[in-house]
Design an enzyme around this catalytic site. Sequence first.
Site, PDB file in Angstrom:
ATOM      1  N   ALA A 260      16.714 -12.306 -10.192  1.00  0.00           N
ATOM      2  CA  ALA A 260      17.031 -11.189 -11.076  1.00  0.00           C
ATOM      3  C   ALA A 260      18.373 -11.469 -11.731  1.00  0.00           C
ATOM      4  O   ALA A 260      19.075 -12.404 -11.350  1.00  0.00           O
ATOM      5  CB  ALA A 260      17.093  -9.894 -10.283  1.00  0.00           C
ATOM      6  N   GLU A 262      21.934  -9.411 -13.340  1.00  0.00           N
ATOM      7  CA  GLU A 262      22.633  -8.133 -13.233  1.00  0.00           C
ATOM      8  C   GLU A 262      23.162  -7.580 -14.551  1.00  0.00           C
ATOM      9  O   GLU A 262      24.245  -7.008 -14.579  1.00  0.00           O
ATOM     10  CB  GLU A 262      23.787  -8.298 -12.242  1.00  0.00           C
ATOM     11  CG  GLU A 262      24.937  -9.230 -12.724  1.00  0.00           C
ATOM     12  CD  GLU A 262      24.773 -10.680 -12.317  1.00  0.00           C
ATOM     13  OE1 GLU A 262      23.630 -11.105 -12.047  1.00  0.00           O
ATOM     14  OE2 GLU A 262      25.789 -11.389 -12.288  1.00  0.00           O
ATOM     15  N   ASN A 263      22.424  -7.708 -15.647  1.00  0.00           N
ATOM     16  CA  ASN A 263      22.919  -7.155 -16.908  1.00  0.00           C
ATOM     17  C   ASN A 263      23.221  -5.669 -16.706  1.00  0.00           C
ATOM     18  O   ASN A 263      22.375  -4.934 -16.205  1.00  0.00           O
ATOM     19  CB  ASN A 263      21.866  -7.303 -17.996  1.00  0.00           C
ATOM     20  CG  ASN A 263      21.232  -8.672 -17.992  1.00  0.00           C
ATOM     21  OD1 ASN A 263      21.907  -9.663 -18.174  1.00  0.00           O
ATOM     22  ND2 ASN A 263      19.933  -8.730 -17.729  1.00  0.00           N
ATOM     23  N   GLU A 294      21.501  -6.542  -7.112  1.00  0.00           N
ATOM     24  CA  GLU A 294      21.848  -6.353  -8.531  1.00  0.00           C
ATOM     25  C   GLU A 294      22.687  -5.102  -8.726  1.00  0.00           C
ATOM     26  O   GLU A 294      23.589  -5.066  -9.576  1.00  0.00           O
ATOM     27  CB  GLU A 294      20.587  -6.300  -9.397  1.00  0.00           C
ATOM     28  CG  GLU A 294      19.683  -7.531  -9.298  1.00  0.00           C
ATOM     29  CD  GLU A 294      20.411  -8.855  -9.429  1.00  0.00           C
ATOM     30  OE1 GLU A 294      21.305  -8.953 -10.273  1.00  0.00           O
ATOM     31  OE2 GLU A 294      20.084  -9.800  -8.673  1.00  0.00           O
ATOM     32  N   GLU A 316      28.569 -13.510  -6.549  1.00  0.00           N
ATOM     33  CA  GLU A 316      27.338 -13.732  -5.790  1.00  0.00           C
ATOM     34  C   GLU A 316      27.485 -13.495  -4.297  1.00  0.00           C
ATOM     35  O   GLU A 316      26.626 -12.889  -3.672  1.00  0.00           O
ATOM     36  CB  GLU A 316      26.793 -15.129  -6.077  1.00  0.00           C
ATOM     37  CG  GLU A 316      26.364 -15.319  -7.521  1.00  0.00           C
ATOM     38  CD  GLU A 316      25.511 -14.174  -8.060  1.00  0.00           C
ATOM     39  OE1 GLU A 316      24.831 -13.496  -7.261  1.00  0.00           O
ATOM     40  OE2 GLU A 316      25.546 -13.941  -9.274  1.00  0.00           O
TER      41      GLU A 316
HETATM   42 ZN   LIG Z   1      23.682 -12.050  -8.061  1.00  0.00          ZN
END
Ligand SMILES: [Zn+2]
Length: 840
Positions: A260, A262-263, A294, A316
Amino acid sequence: MSDTSILTRTEAAERHRLLDVRTVRLDLDLTRGREVFGSTTVIRFACTTPGAATYVDVKPAALHRVLLNGRELDVTALRDGRFPLTDLAADNELTVEADMAYSHTGEGMHRFTDPADGEDYAYTQSFLDDGPRVFASFDQPDLKARYTVSVTAPQQWTVVGNSLGRQTSPGRWEFDPTPAISSYLLAVVAGPLHSVRAEHDGIPLGLHCRRSLAAHLDADADELLEITRQGFDHYHRVFRHRYPFDSYDQCFVPEFNAGAMENPGCVTLRDEYVFRSAVTDTRREERAMVVIHEMAHMWFGDLVTMKWWDDLWLNESFAEYMAYSVTAASTRFTGAWTGFAADRKPWGYDADQRPSTHPVAPETVEDTSQALQNFDGISYAKGAAALRQLVAWLGEETFLAGVNDYFDAHAFGNATLDDLLRSLTTASGRDVHAWADRWLRTSGVDTLRVTDGRIEHTSADGALRPHQLTAGHYRRTADGALELAERVPLDLPGHLLGDLPGDGAVPLDPPADGTELTLLNDTDLSYVKIRLDPASWRTARSSLGAVPEELARAVLWGAARDQVRDGELAPGEYLRLVADHLPGETSVHLVDAVLSFARDFVADCAVPPAERPAALAELARVCRTLLRRTEGEPDRTGLRLVAVRGVIATAADENGAAELRDWLAAGTVPGGPELDPDLRWQLLARLCVLGAAGEPEIAAELAADPSDTSEQGAARCRAALPDQAAKEAAWQALFHGELSNYLAAATAKGLWQPEQAELLDDLTTRYFKELGPAAARRGPALARVLTTAAFPAFAATDRTVRAAEACLADPDLTVATRRGLVDQLDTLRRAARARALTGQ
Ligand SMILES: [Zn+2]
């Protein structure tokens, strides 16, 4: 792509000094056909040194127009993705009009035609340095701006962006200005989407997927929304800043490379997370963690963003740590840490013992291509494990106080590791910098070995990291089981308090009488390899399955796995452990992880080819026992599903093939489950490998369900057929064709099969000749496919090792190819060493 510019750290620092980006207006036109889309960017920015020069990043298919402060610039000045800008004013307005190309590799604006209904979808992945494939940008994390986005799209499409948006006229979408965000976080998702909308705590929520998945998303919407709500409630409880954006959409998109992205306000997730077939509960847990991960980024990464990619771990590792701890604490998946031990940490341990290892927080990352390579088990799994150690040391409350201080100081801006360490030092009064020097600035895994009542603490680099952990002492009960007699906390200072005297060994208090098994790190709190004393290892061999807690069993299985990879335990010995202790195992996490390793590394690569049939037969027996045990037990559907997949994957002879054909014809496994698309394709793929099915069956299956899952299943099956023509066709498609990222991965999975070694011999040689040019031509995302799924891992011989070494000597390999090859070579050497162990 040949026009990919690579931004260096020095260039980014220079441009940061020069520019202050204020607003970006972005207008996209998605009605220009299937090849290109229109992109007009208007950037307003200040320049600290009027008269100076810089450049804007843009990677167009055709550059139509560039205007700087009303001045028309010559579009042919574009070089390698950079457009030069000279004679800047104090305040500037830059307009860039271009046609941009859609991609099929998941980079930039990915376009996808759904084979189920012919509908088209497009979504952006701006991450790292792919934003300029969508819009013109000063593309680096520390030049944040407010974005106002508008999109023209086909009239029946829905468009989702980072902020709240609306359709102002048919096909025309306008979005509210975002707060200041980094360019790599800009996102647009568009197509005839199916949407589920809700609200929580004043935040509008959306779930979106392509139309052909609507029923599956609807079936899981309650679960997804519940996890999302639990995530928001948790984060609002522990963070002082409320959620910093105006809405929260989660878009499940096709052919997505990562799990995924994370916008802000517009998270994109791979749409395999919209489950079309039965899945284990551990897979649902994994999805929940991705959702929570996210969400953590909305604060850590989006609200406060790393200044440069060397602090990628800040994003991260933190999100990963929060994913496990919040999922375990606030959702129904309370056993998430077992998943961390069994599935996730091995990714970190493996990466950390390769020649390509690097510190969690590298001192410098010179450019963006280097940064991409650090997206590995170290930034995620090791980083999260290290943060877990930090929390164990500081206490959770103190840790969160430091983090909140960090958010306060840098909200909507950028920060560095030093900034975070300062906040944590202030909150805790401890020397967090010294801790970080040991854990984050070094590479490698420590080993703790119990010898003669002492703990020997060693590491490859000699830098001993401090560990907070426990030791479990287990004794035998009257009925022959094992029980925990005592659990003692241990605080191993490593070099945190300066240099240790002597050999670094720490005395271990003698366990109570009757202790048969002493297990260090039995609660898996630390990130460390453990080796048992000889008596405890004997107990583990005979009684691993009798150890009461699943986390402790996960640690024991991890130690066994390590020893196989390190050439200390023969593959046959590992398979005996599996045969003795897996049939009675109740944890789906453990059965799944152990079976995968036993099949993929041990049976396929690490046992000599002559012994492989016996290894597969042993694993098949284990899976059958699990199948019998779970008959008629609906609460064990997870375990049963893993067992069914195991039986399929280990079918090796005519009898096995006949049984699979019977299942396929009946549409069910006797006693359940019924076959859904995933199982049908897995079955068919195995039958193709064994030469027991072919093109007629593949074509029939594809016709019955013409979805993208089926197209991938068919590609895998065709590549798996045991004949020269099929292999050649797969080869041409992979190395010389234009396959999308997912079809390439599916084809690669079918290509190499240990039982077809003779047929594949020539291709193993060709692989090392054709890899470099093919990976360079297709870019980093495909390079990853070509160096993972498409790597001939099963051919663990000295000849393959030498061919890989020779290939690495080619100076023209791209950064991504070289890194992928170095990592595969490490696994190959380990497998070859394990084979030699069997031969002794
Ligand atoms: Zn991430």
